[in-house]
Enzyme design. Sequence first.
Site, PDB file in Angstrom:
ATOM      1  N   SER A  13      45.029  47.258  45.468  1.00  6.54           N
ATOM      2  CA  SER A  13      44.517  46.115  44.692  1.00  6.54           C
ATOM      3  C   SER A  13      45.681  45.339  44.096  1.00  6.54           C
ATOM      4  CB  SER A  13      43.628  46.626  43.554  1.00  6.54           C
ATOM      5  OG  SER A  13      43.345  45.574  42.651  1.00  6.54           O
ATOM      6  N   TYR A  28      42.763  52.533  36.752  1.00 11.13           N
ATOM      7  CA  TYR A  28      42.500  51.913  38.060  1.00 11.13           C
ATOM      8  C   TYR A  28      43.811  51.389  38.648  1.00 11.13           C
ATOM      9  CZ  TYR A  28      40.327  48.627  41.419  1.00 11.13           C
ATOM     10  OH  TYR A  28      39.949  47.930  42.551  1.00 11.13           O
TER      11      TYR A  28
HETATM   12  P1  NAD Z   1      31.430  48.072  46.013  1.00 12.56           P
HETATM   13  O1  NAD Z   1      31.060  48.744  44.750  1.00 12.56           O
HETATM   14  O2  NAD Z   1      30.565  47.011  46.573  1.00 12.56           O
HETATM   15  O3  NAD Z   1      31.688  49.154  47.152  1.00 12.56           O
HETATM   16  C1  NAD Z   1      32.252  50.409  46.891  1.00 12.56           C
HETATM   17  C2  NAD Z   1      31.534  51.433  47.748  1.00 12.56           C
HETATM   18  O4  NAD Z   1      32.202  52.690  47.585  1.00 12.56           O
HETATM   19  C3  NAD Z   1      30.070  51.639  47.357  1.00 12.56           C
HETATM   20  O5  NAD Z   1      29.254  51.570  48.507  1.00 12.56           O
HETATM   21  C4  NAD Z   1      30.059  53.032  46.735  1.00 12.56           C
HETATM   22  O6  NAD Z   1      28.841  53.728  46.918  1.00 12.56           O
HETATM   23  C5  NAD Z   1      31.199  53.693  47.489  1.00 12.56           C
HETATM   24  N1  NAD Z   1      31.745  54.867  46.784  1.00 12.56           N
HETATM   25  C6  NAD Z   1      31.988  54.999  45.454  1.00 12.56           C
HETATM   26  N2  NAD Z   1      32.453  56.225  45.189  1.00 12.56           N
HETATM   27  C7  NAD Z   1      32.531  56.882  46.370  1.00 12.56           C
HETATM   28  C8  NAD Z   1      32.927  58.185  46.748  1.00 12.56           C
HETATM   29  N3  NAD Z   1      33.348  59.088  45.839  1.00 12.56           N
HETATM   30  N4  NAD Z   1      32.865  58.530  48.061  1.00 12.56           N
HETATM   31  C9  NAD Z   1      32.415  57.639  48.988  1.00 12.56           C
HETATM   32  N5  NAD Z   1      32.014  56.400  48.686  1.00 12.56           N
HETATM   33  C10 NAD Z   1      32.071  56.021  47.384  1.00 12.56           C
HETATM   34  O7  NAD Z   1      32.893  47.482  45.732  1.00 12.56           O
HETATM   35  P2  NAD Z   1      33.923  46.631  46.595  1.00 12.56           P
HETATM   36  O8  NAD Z   1      34.373  45.547  45.708  1.00 12.56           O
HETATM   37  O9  NAD Z   1      33.428  46.329  47.953  1.00 12.56           O
HETATM   38  O10 NAD Z   1      35.124  47.690  46.667  1.00 12.56           O
HETATM   39  C11 NAD Z   1      35.644  48.232  47.847  1.00 12.56           C
HETATM   40  C12 NAD Z   1      37.077  48.622  47.581  1.00 12.56           C
HETATM   41  O11 NAD Z   1      37.849  47.452  47.298  1.00 12.56           O
HETATM   42  C13 NAD Z   1      37.275  49.537  46.371  1.00 12.56           C
HETATM   43  O12 NAD Z   1      38.259  50.509  46.678  1.00 12.56           O
HETATM   44  C14 NAD Z   1      37.786  48.599  45.298  1.00 12.56           C
HETATM   45  O13 NAD Z   1      38.528  49.273  44.320  1.00 12.56           O
HETATM   46  C15 NAD Z   1      38.634  47.668  46.133  1.00 12.56           C
HETATM   47  N6  NAD Z   1      38.947  46.376  45.542  1.00 12.56           N
HETATM   48  C16 NAD Z   1      37.950  45.534  45.144  1.00 12.56           C
HETATM   49  C17 NAD Z   1      38.281  44.311  44.594  1.00 12.56           C
HETATM   50  C18 NAD Z   1      37.226  43.346  44.115  1.00 12.56           C
HETATM   51  O14 NAD Z   1      37.575  42.409  43.407  1.00 12.56           O
HETATM   52  N7  NAD Z   1      35.964  43.527  44.480  1.00 12.56           N
HETATM   53  C19 NAD Z   1      39.627  43.942  44.460  1.00 12.56           C
HETATM   54  C20 NAD Z   1      40.618  44.812  44.888  1.00 12.56           C
HETATM   55  C21 NAD Z   1      40.269  46.031  45.434  1.00 12.56           C
END
Ligand code: NAD
Length: 249
Positions: free
Chosen positions: A140, A155
């Site tokens: 991230s 985080y």
């Molecule tokens: P999201 O919440 O839509 O998706 C995350 C998914 O991970 C969910 O389906 C959840 O059920 C699953 N999950 C959570 N804990 C888990 C576990 N222990 N084992 C297996 N699955 C698990 O969020 P997103 O925004 O699509 O995030 C995806 C990735 O991108 C994450 O790693 C997040 O930290 C990263 N990220 C997101 C952003 C943002 O702004 N949305 C920015 C940078 C990084």
Amino acid sequence: MLLTDKTAVISGAASARGIGRATARLFAEHGARVAILDLDAAGAAQAAAELGEGHIGIGCNVADLASCRQAAEQAIGAFGKIDILINNAGISQPVKTMEITPEDWQRVVDVNMTGVLYLSQAFIPHMRARKQGSIACMSSVSAQRGGGIFGGPHYSAAKAGVLGLAKAMARELGPDGIRVNSVTPGLIQTDITGGKLTPEMKTEILKGIPLNRLGDAIDVARIYLFLASDLSAYVTGAVIDVNGGMLIH
Ligand code: NAD
């Protein structure tokens, strides 16, 4: 079609508006068979069914090594081989340093960072035996700029740990034909913020983004596609920013 005859495992790909789900759709469009891994087993099965025939959903907790091993066995058993692993699962929590409890720290580090190690460990022996593989890991912008957008310091720490882990794995696994890269997205409009991101916060964040928009899940999915495909055949240990210019360094 960049992934014809390829098979991919994507963790955290069940949530409807998430980056993993958008990636699964894009990979399927490019010809890959996809295994969707998620803590939400029913959601994973539904997401796979929506992709069409030939894709599978598997319940998996990336923070649990036995669960990762089981999922790997299932995915390899179903597809016969796995070419691509996308370590995408993650959780966030908007708290300040002094508010982080030992439980918060453990949970956030376990899922975001340890999960990358465990799921990679589950697939590396298979990839090593085949002398090929592409692993992409979710970090991230929070890791690079010291948080300050949504996730707390735990985080940021976990996502920074992912960068070190991925680079070290890239160095170690390169001779086995396995590439390992990371993505560092800025603010992407998904449900990870759990409705806690106000319109005022969004307006404030936009002021610091030269491309003048927040990111969409597909913006990140396309970078995962590049890293998964042979377009990036000579790229390993790299970190690709997907942030609209929020952090230019
Ligand atoms: P999201 O919440 O839509 O998706 C995350 C998914 O991970 C969910 O389906 C959840 O059920 C699953 N999950 C959570 N804990 C888990 C576990 N222990 N084992 C297996 N699955 C698990 O969020 P997103 O925004 O699509 O995030 C995806 C990735 O991108 C994450 O790693 C997040 O930290 C990263 N990220 C997101 C952003 C943002 O702004 N949305 C920015 C940078 C990084």
